[in-house]
Design an enzyme around this catalytic site. Structure first.
Site, PDB file in Angstrom:
ATOM      1  N   LYS A   1      -7.522  -1.736  -8.065  1.00 37.76           N
ATOM      2  CA  LYS A   1      -8.077  -2.331  -6.837  1.00 37.76           C
ATOM      3  C   LYS A   1      -7.834  -1.377  -5.663  1.00 37.76           C
ATOM      4  O   LYS A   1      -8.695  -1.188  -4.802  1.00 37.76           O
ATOM      5  CB  LYS A   1      -7.432  -3.697  -6.585  1.00 37.76           C
TER       6      LYS A   1
ATOM      7  N   ASP B   1     -24.625   0.093  -4.043  1.00 38.34           N
ATOM      8  CA  ASP B   1     -24.314  -1.204  -4.658  1.00 38.34           C
ATOM      9  C   ASP B   1     -22.887  -1.153  -5.191  1.00 38.34           C
ATOM     10  O   ASP B   1     -22.634  -0.667  -6.293  1.00 38.34           O
ATOM     11  CB  ASP B   1     -25.336  -1.442  -5.783  1.00 38.34           C
TER      12      ASP B   1
ATOM     13  N   GLU C   1     -10.020  -4.134   5.688  1.00 44.29           N
ATOM     14  CA  GLU C   1      -8.570  -4.138   5.445  1.00 44.29           C
ATOM     15  C   GLU C   1      -7.883  -3.016   6.222  1.00 44.29           C
ATOM     16  O   GLU C   1      -8.271  -1.856   6.108  1.00 44.29           O
ATOM     17  CB  GLU C   1      -8.317  -3.956   3.942  1.00 44.29           C
TER      18      GLU C   1
ATOM     19  N   HIS D   1       1.564  -1.741   6.666  1.00 44.86           N
ATOM     20  CA  HIS D   1       0.634  -2.853   6.848  1.00 44.86           C
ATOM     21  C   HIS D   1       0.965  -3.674   8.071  1.00 44.86           C
ATOM     22  O   HIS D   1       0.085  -4.201   8.737  1.00 44.86           O
ATOM     23  CB  HIS D   1       0.705  -3.778   5.625  1.00 44.86           C
TER      24      HIS D   1
END
Ligand code: MEV
Length: 439
Positions: A275, A291, A91, A389
């Site tokens: 998130k 992990d 991202e 972005h």
């Protein structure tokens, strides 16, 4: 700066102009600042790294390997120590966001972080226990023997200061299959993530726990809610450091606190907020061969520990008017063993970080998570998230349309200028370039 690992004296993670260098020059700079050997640098640059042959040993039916971009977050100071942080993520804006916030945080001394001992939990589910009270007394009366049995399985862990620490019992009077008991074995796995140690202990002790309880063991596995293995970070930024084009630092600070407050009360926002935190934590987890699914599971379960899902971070204003951020979550990560050792790039990245202890890695990861959260909240409170972005998104669209080399920036700039960031428009611009080149 104190030098207790792979970083040379006088090293600073503040690297002005680093983003403007080409990839080869960035690698040369990293080589100069670190003590990585040629093999490490090749693994980091992607010219070597995980081979299809190695991948064949890691998963079943291996077909090959899958690449992801790896960027370097700069500017981090964590517990007074300069850190360059490799992040693996597809991202755009994440690496830039973390680096920018780490730069602002330097004005307040950077990030401060701590990590608990590596206490992992093994669960053994016991069904059809005839007498809960009697089972509990039997198990607890044999606590020392059970702990010794676990330690006998792990002599080298014990030699490194880890080992079994406690036995705990929880009971559920109701479940879809009736009452049940669950025994928790608490084991300090030191610098390993610990899944193998913990799962082996759960399976090995299950027959003895069946005997002591008179019940029947079913599930024997670690818990990913590693809430004895928390890591926490905090930072304080003077409001002046937050000023951005057209906005006073105090207004940005208050905007950040207001934006965070929605995540504190609303699970719909908390999911997105968390998130953003995990964007940073996962990227370092992947870069170091950890992990990330277990970290995600632990983080979200921890965010719901009160019974309603909420923000993992906390933002406030200090008496002096600074912005203070805090983040706490379980971080079951390893700096030794497993993929951290088997994957050449993970190994090189741990060396680049200068990390040998799992607790140190957890402190870095929780700090990156806090920086990432701040990056998102700052952008949301100030210019909005799309502003940053768009330029990076436009580059991806340009590349998807087939732009190469200097074409990428040229086409991306034009897409942004036209506020029309579509694949079709990028293709049209490339066709127009080709026509004018040929004609
Ligand atoms: C995007 O990957 C992450 C953000 O949505 C996080 C947030 O909203 O806090 C920007």
């Amino acid at each position: 700066m104190a030098n207790d690992s792979n970083t040379p004296e006088e090293f600073s993670s503040h690297l002005p102009g680093f983003h403007k260098l080409d990839q080869a020059a960035r690698l040369r700079k990293v080589a100069k600042l670190s003590q990585l050997d040629d093999q490490d640098l090749a693994a980091i640059s992607g010219t070597s790294g995980l081979s299809p042959a190695l991948a064949d040993h890691m998963v079943e039916n291996a077909l090959g390997v899958f690449g992801l971009p790896m960027g370097l977050a700069t500017n981090f100071v964590i517990n007074g120590r300069q850190r360059l942080i490799p992040m693996v993520i597809e991202e755009p804006s994440v690496v830039a966001g973390a680096s920018y916030m780490a730069k602002l945080a330097r004005a307040g001394g950077g990030f401060h972080a701590t990590a608990d001992p590596a206490l992992m939990i093994a669960q053994i589910q016991l069904l059809d226990v005839p007498d809960n009270q009697a089972a509990q007394s039997q198990i607890l009366a044999n606590r020392e023997r059970l702990l010794a049995q676990i330690d006998d399985l792990n002599p080298s862990l014990v030699a490194h200061g880890g080992g079994a620490r406690d036995v705990e019992i929880r009971t559920f009077s109701e479940s879809p299959v009736g009452p049940m008991m669950v025994v928790h074995l608490i084991i300090d796995t030191k610098d390993a993530m610990g899944a193998n140690t913990v799962n082996t202990a759960a399976e090995a002790l299950a027959p003895e726990l069946e005997r002591l309880s008179g019940g029947r063991a079913r599930l024997r596995i670690l818990s990913n809610l590693a809430d004895r293995r928390l890591a926490r970070a905090w930072c304080e930024l003077p409001a002046s450091a937050l000023a951005s084009a057209g906005m006073q630092g105090e207004d940005v600070r208050d905007g950040i606190i207001e934006a965070w407050a929605l995540a504190a009360v609303d699970p719909y926002r908390a999911a997105t907020h968390n998130k953003g935190i995990m964007n940073g934590i996962d990227a370092v987890a992947i870069a170091t061969g950890n992990d990330w699914r277990s970290i995600e599971a632990g983080a979200h379960a921890y965010a719901a520990r009160s019974g309603s899902y909420t923000s993992l971070s906390f933002w406030s204003a200090t008496k002096e008017g600074s912005l203070r951020g805090e983040l706490e979550l379980p971080l079951a990560v390893g700096a030794v063993g497993g993929t951290t050792r088997a994957h050449p790039t993970a190994r090189a990245n741990l060396r680049l970080l200068g990390v040998t202890r799992a607790s140190e890695l957890a402190e870095i990861m929780v700090s990156v998570g806090l920086a990432q959260n701040l990056a998102a909240l700052r952008a949301l409170a100030a210019e909005g998230i799309q502003h940053g972005h768009m330029a990076l998104h436009a580059r991806q669209v340009a590349m998807a349309a087939g732009a190469e080399g200097s074409q990428v920036d040229r086409v991306a700039d034009q897409l942004v200028k036209e506020a029309d960031i579509r694949l079709e428009r990028a293709q049209a611009l490339l066709e127009a370039e080709a026509v004018s080149d040929n004609g």
